[in-house]
Motif scaffolding. Structure first.
Motif, PDB file in Angstrom:
ATOM      1  N   PRO B 307       0.899  -1.261  -0.022  1.00 37.57           N
ATOM      2  CA  PRO B 307       0.134  -0.043   0.024  1.00 37.57           C
ATOM      3  C   PRO B 307       0.976   1.158   0.120  1.00 37.57           C
ATOM      4  CG  PRO B 307      -0.918  -1.452   1.757  1.00 37.57           C
ATOM      5  CD  PRO B 307       0.601  -2.085   1.049  1.00 37.57           C
ATOM      6  N   PRO B 308       0.560   2.449  -0.536  1.00 36.63           N
ATOM      7  CA  PRO B 308       1.119   3.552  -0.712  1.00 36.63           C
ATOM      8  C   PRO B 308       1.517   3.922   0.930  1.00 36.63           C
ATOM      9  CG  PRO B 308      -0.989   3.879  -1.911  1.00 36.63           C
ATOM     10  CD  PRO B 308      -1.052   2.610  -1.169  1.00 36.63           C
ATOM     11  N   ASN B 309       2.674   4.687   0.970  1.00 42.28           N
ATOM     12  CA  ASN B 309       3.007   5.011   2.443  1.00 42.28           C
ATOM     13  C   ASN B 309       3.463   3.846   3.410  1.00 42.28           C
ATOM     14  OD1 ASN B 309       2.912   7.775   1.344  1.00 42.28           O
ATOM     15  ND2 ASN B 309       0.624   7.660   2.013  1.00 42.28           N
ATOM     16  N   SER B 310       3.501   2.782   2.767  1.00 47.05           N
ATOM     17  CA  SER B 310       3.922   1.729   3.720  1.00 47.05           C
ATOM     18  C   SER B 310       5.394   1.137   3.257  1.00 47.05           C
ATOM     19  CB  SER B 310       2.970   0.317   3.458  1.00 47.05           C
ATOM     20  OG  SER B 310       3.306  -0.102   2.404  1.00 47.05           O
ATOM     21  N   SER B 311       5.984   0.415   4.029  1.00 49.96           N
ATOM     22  CA  SER B 311       7.411  -0.006   3.674  1.00 49.96           C
ATOM     23  C   SER B 311       7.691  -1.338   3.924  1.00 49.96           C
ATOM     24  CB  SER B 311       8.307   0.656   5.199  1.00 49.96           C
ATOM     25  OG  SER B 311       9.431   0.075   5.162  1.00 49.96           O
ATOM     26  N   ALA B 312       8.262  -1.735   2.773  1.00 49.16           N
ATOM     27  CA  ALA B 312       8.827  -2.984   2.476  1.00 49.16           C
ATOM     28  C   ALA B 312       9.602  -3.620   3.617  1.00 49.16           C
ATOM     29  CB  ALA B 312       9.486  -3.341   1.373  1.00 49.16           C
ATOM     30  N   ILE B 313      10.580  -2.649   4.061  1.00 49.66           N
ATOM     31  CA  ILE B 313      11.505  -3.167   5.227  1.00 49.66           C
ATOM     32  C   ILE B 313      10.807  -3.193   6.283  1.00 49.66           C
ATOM     33  CG2 ILE B 313      13.456  -2.158   6.556  1.00 49.66           C
ATOM     34  CD1 ILE B 313      14.499  -0.661   3.947  1.00 49.66           C
ATOM     35  N   GLU B 314       9.835  -2.417   6.574  1.00 50.58           N
ATOM     36  CA  GLU B 314       9.064  -2.658   8.073  1.00 50.58           C
ATOM     37  C   GLU B 314       8.455  -4.049   7.899  1.00 50.58           C
ATOM     38  OE1 GLU B 314       8.399   1.848   8.944  1.00 50.58           O
ATOM     39  OE2 GLU B 314       6.645   0.732   8.939  1.00 50.58           O
ATOM     40  N   LEU B 315       7.856  -4.436   6.774  1.00 51.95           N
ATOM     41  CA  LEU B 315       7.079  -5.536   6.714  1.00 51.95           C
ATOM     42  C   LEU B 315       8.098  -6.635   6.989  1.00 51.95           C
ATOM     43  CD1 LEU B 315       4.788  -7.606   6.136  1.00 51.95           C
ATOM     44  CD2 LEU B 315       4.882  -6.852   3.572  1.00 51.95           C
ATOM     45  N   MET B 316       9.402  -6.597   6.055  1.00 46.24           N
ATOM     46  CA  MET B 316      10.293  -7.744   6.282  1.00 46.24           C
ATOM     47  C   MET B 316      10.765  -7.780   7.668  1.00 46.24           C
ATOM     48  SD  MET B 316      12.397  -6.689   2.735  1.00 46.24           S
ATOM     49  CE  MET B 316      13.830  -7.703   3.248  1.00 46.24           C
ATOM     50  N   ASN B 324       9.347 -15.426  12.050  1.00 42.23           N
ATOM     51  CA  ASN B 324      10.695 -16.100  11.890  1.00 42.23           C
ATOM     52  C   ASN B 324      10.602 -16.581  10.153  1.00 42.23           C
ATOM     53  OD1 ASN B 324      11.898 -16.179  14.230  1.00 42.23           O
ATOM     54  ND2 ASN B 324      10.774 -17.873  14.687  1.00 42.23           N
ATOM     55  N   ILE B 325      10.088 -15.586   9.271  1.00 46.04           N
ATOM     56  CA  ILE B 325      10.148 -15.802   7.881  1.00 46.04           C
ATOM     57  C   ILE B 325      10.608 -14.542   7.258  1.00 46.04           C
ATOM     58  CG2 ILE B 325       8.582 -15.889   5.774  1.00 46.04           C
ATOM     59  CD1 ILE B 325       6.210 -16.848   7.861  1.00 46.04           C
ATOM     60  N   GLN B 326      11.597 -15.198   6.197  1.00 43.99           N
ATOM     61  CA  GLN B 326      12.596 -14.038   5.481  1.00 43.99           C
ATOM     62  C   GLN B 326      11.928 -14.110   4.115  1.00 43.99           C
ATOM     63  OE1 GLN B 326      15.744 -12.574   6.408  1.00 43.99           O
ATOM     64  NE2 GLN B 326      15.478 -11.387   4.750  1.00 43.99           N
ATOM     65  N   VAL B 327      11.444 -12.799   3.917  1.00 47.31           N
ATOM     66  CA  VAL B 327      11.181 -12.511   2.281  1.00 47.31           C
ATOM     67  C   VAL B 327      12.129 -11.473   1.652  1.00 47.31           C
ATOM     68  CG1 VAL B 327       8.802 -13.181   2.487  1.00 47.31           C
ATOM     69  CG2 VAL B 327       9.678 -10.669   2.713  1.00 47.31           C
ATOM     70  N   SER B 328      11.986 -11.136   0.631  1.00 43.78           N
ATOM     71  CA  SER B 328      12.905 -10.078   0.053  1.00 43.78           C
ATOM     72  C   SER B 328      12.202  -8.937  -0.482  1.00 43.78           C
ATOM     73  CB  SER B 328      13.538 -10.854  -1.302  1.00 43.78           C
ATOM     74  OG  SER B 328      14.579 -11.551  -1.117  1.00 43.78           O
ATOM     75  N   ASN B 329      13.125  -7.840  -0.374  1.00 47.93           N
ATOM     76  CA  ASN B 329      12.468  -6.398  -0.792  1.00 47.93           C
ATOM     77  C   ASN B 329      12.424  -6.135  -2.476  1.00 47.93           C
ATOM     78  OD1 ASN B 329      12.202  -3.887  -0.876  1.00 47.93           O
ATOM     79  ND2 ASN B 329      13.944  -3.092   0.378  1.00 47.93           N
ATOM     80  N   GLY B 330      11.661  -5.492  -2.825  1.00 51.63           N
ATOM     81  CA  GLY B 330      11.622  -5.324  -4.376  1.00 51.63           C
ATOM     82  C   GLY B 330      12.933  -4.968  -4.827  1.00 51.63           C
ATOM     83  N   LEU B 331      12.932  -5.027  -6.128  1.00 45.53           N
ATOM     84  CA  LEU B 331      14.241  -4.555  -6.827  1.00 45.53           C
ATOM     85  C   LEU B 331      14.071  -3.193  -7.701  1.00 45.53           C
ATOM     86  CD1 LEU B 331      15.926  -7.918  -7.830  1.00 45.53           C
ATOM     87  CD2 LEU B 331      16.730  -5.943  -6.297  1.00 45.53           C
ATOM     88  N   GLY B 332      15.077  -2.564  -8.024  1.00 46.35           N
ATOM     89  CA  GLY B 332      14.807  -1.441  -8.836  1.00 46.35           C
ATOM     90  C   GLY B 332      13.662  -0.674  -8.905  1.00 46.35           C
TER      91      GLY B 332
END
Lengths: 375, 375
Positions: B307-316, B324-332
């Protein structure tokens, strides 16, 4: 295929504490947690190379490291001096030629060390030489080349020196900064006593200066040291490289280098030296010849010339069949005429070499060779 | 650093039977016994690539394989078409440029597949193009490119096609011989479900013909495919390569590919496809968008726009900290704007994806995002 004792000039036997790291759950090759582990491993390796300069650990065999170093440092038309006193010296020449360097090959008798005086006179006679590419320890012969002295000459002559320390690092002293080595390459599976899969490339300031002055760009992607440095510097705390790291192999290498530093470098070098002397003494007492000249013989590998009309392959089969010990065939002119015994890392211990020496004596008796040892 | 569930787009979680091979006693990387194991592993991999052509397994990351393939097949001045619809498409272009190729970059919107029609018109408009370099599965977006159709066009136009199947092999169908792929590159740590450290390069007849006609020699040593073939052919039963093989990694890969073939390729592809559909359906039902266009979405990776204004890093961090689940950040363009979920190999299973989907829903509620799912 049963278990057997590995006494070849690498890969070496790896102890269980290190091996068990190989089967750690696979983890992410980026992120702060992992970058910390990788950086720690780099710092540990720097202590073995004795350098404060850049050191990179990458996925590949030792030759990938040499290829990266040579292809990044040198360019088409650069003249290099490659003294070769064994198989791996010739290989350095081949790698340099594949990068279109002008290779001045200085051939030296197998078994003899490369003489600093000869290097000095070569560099005096040809001021066009930009770099000396040299093997520290020749696993084809068991000869140690005097890198310290040769590096001093290179410094004096303002010539770069790139050292293949693939088989020596962790077993012989390598002092990159004090000796003035410009690029030092090694790999995980010899005296560093970890499984194969990783290469190490340490790069000093003078090498970077040469690289910065390149007239042409570095060819290729994976082995480009400039790119390695770019990522190591800019992504240090997250992912200091642009590839998928072999994470399990790194964990194993870290454990192994920890053990090396715990043993202590000096003690470790001494252990190898003592075992080497013991092996050579016994081999000679059996009436056999050691390929390496005594003054330059290493404690890492002993190449043993076999009696005329005997067969290295037969001896290797005998050792494998009756004693579960694996040694290697001679290389180059010594194929089937010599065996090469690796006594590196865990192998540099009496309990490893004594059964082998005993077995060789046994075989000599079987083939009717009169050994000199009085029983 | 505790254990955690690895749901990134590679490396993937490796099961214990495979992992335990990694801690096998290190063995000799040459000799009949070992050559047999290596050759068996090559044959097993050929069944996954569906080829009768040459296949080599080497020490390196997937990019080392791509570099070897591109640097051996192509030379300075060769014009190549590189369609890029994600991060790894651009990387192919960079690798080609590092080998002094003339790169015709065809940029395509991230999330959309590369269209065979567009490739056809590019090749029609520019008859100078010698090869198409293309990614099969973009781990940056979760998009599958229609390699079969594009390869057919390349054949028709007499243009070579080199496929980056690093992340697809073992999870998506790759049929090198039937589709007419000239070079196919992959690596051990994605859908082949082994630890990182090995790359695979399969080379077909048309590629060898182009390589034989090179005007210039291949630069460099380690990644020279001609040399690989020379050793593979001449030393097949003893040491089919000129490097120290990562023996433990090969044992792990062999075990893993055995398991893949036991599961059956078709069943395996279907399993991934079903799980991918399940993940996308649920993500959409939460009101979130999947980056990949549905028609081309893979069962291997799902990139989820946040969602807009949310953070992938925070979700990760939330997923790591609480589940205890590791996912990845978006690229580019999607850094911190999307997460990438890898559901490859062992990860393509309900017990792996359900906790993650649940956790994402939990996080959305915490940040006050109104999910569409009615509870």
């Amino acid at each position: 295929m049963g278990e057997y004792q590995l006494m070849i000039p690498g890969p070496v036997e790896v102890n269980y504490e290190v091996l068990s790291q190989m089967s750690s759950p696979v983890r992410c090759h980026y992120g702060e947690d992992w970058a910390k582990i990788y950086n720690e491993t780099v710092e540990l390796c720097k202590k073995v190379v004795r350098t404060q300069e850049d050191l990179f650990i990458y996925v590949g065999s030792g030759h990938a490291g040499l290829d990266a170093a040579i292809g990044s440092l040198l360019e088409e038309g650069d003249k290099v001096l490659v003294p070769a006193n064994g198989f791996f010296g010739y290989r350095l020449a081949e790698i340099a030629a594949s990068h279109m360097c002008k290779v001045s090959l200085k051939e030296i008798e197998w078994g003899k060390p490369i003489s600093p005086d000869e290097i000095e006179s070569e560099l005096t006679n040809d001021i066009g030489i930009k770099a000396v590419l040299i093997v520290h320890h020749e696993t084809s012969t068991g000869v140690v080349n005097p890198i310290r002295e040769i590096a001093a000459i290179c410094r004096e002559k303002n010539v770069l020196i790139l050292v293949d320390a693939v088989s020596s690092l962790g077993g012989l002293d390598v002092n990159m900064d004090e000796w003035g080595i410009d690029i030092c390459v090694s790999a995980s599976q010899k005296c560093l006593a970890a499984p194969p899969g990783l290469m190490l490339v340490a790069v000093g300031q003078r090498a970077w200066e040469k690289i910065q002055k390149r007239r042409s760009s570095i060819r290729g992607w994976y082995l480009n040291l400039v790119k390695w440095k770019e990522y190591a510097d800019s992504q240090r705390t997250v992912q200091p490289y642009f590839i998928t790291m072999a994470v399990n192999n790194i964990l194993a290498l870290r454990k192994s280098v920890e053990q090396i530093l715990e043993e202590g470098l000096e003690r470790r070098f001494e252990r190898h030296s003592i075992i080497g002397a013991m092996v050579r003494t016994r081999i000679r007492s059996l009436g056999l010849e050691v390929l390496a000249e005594e003054s330059a013989a290493s404690g890492l590998v002993t190449a043993v010339k076999l009696p005329p009309n005997s067969s290295a392959i037969e001896l290797m089969e005998f050792l494998r069949g009756h004693y579960n010990i694996q040694v290697s065939n001679g290389l180059g002119p010594y194929v089937n005429k010599a065996i090469r015994i690796g006594h590196m890392a865990r192998g540099a211990a009496p309990d490893r070499v004594i059964p082998l020496l005993f077995a060789i004596e046994e075989w000599l008796k079987q083939i009717g060779y009169k050994t000199r040892v009085v029983k």
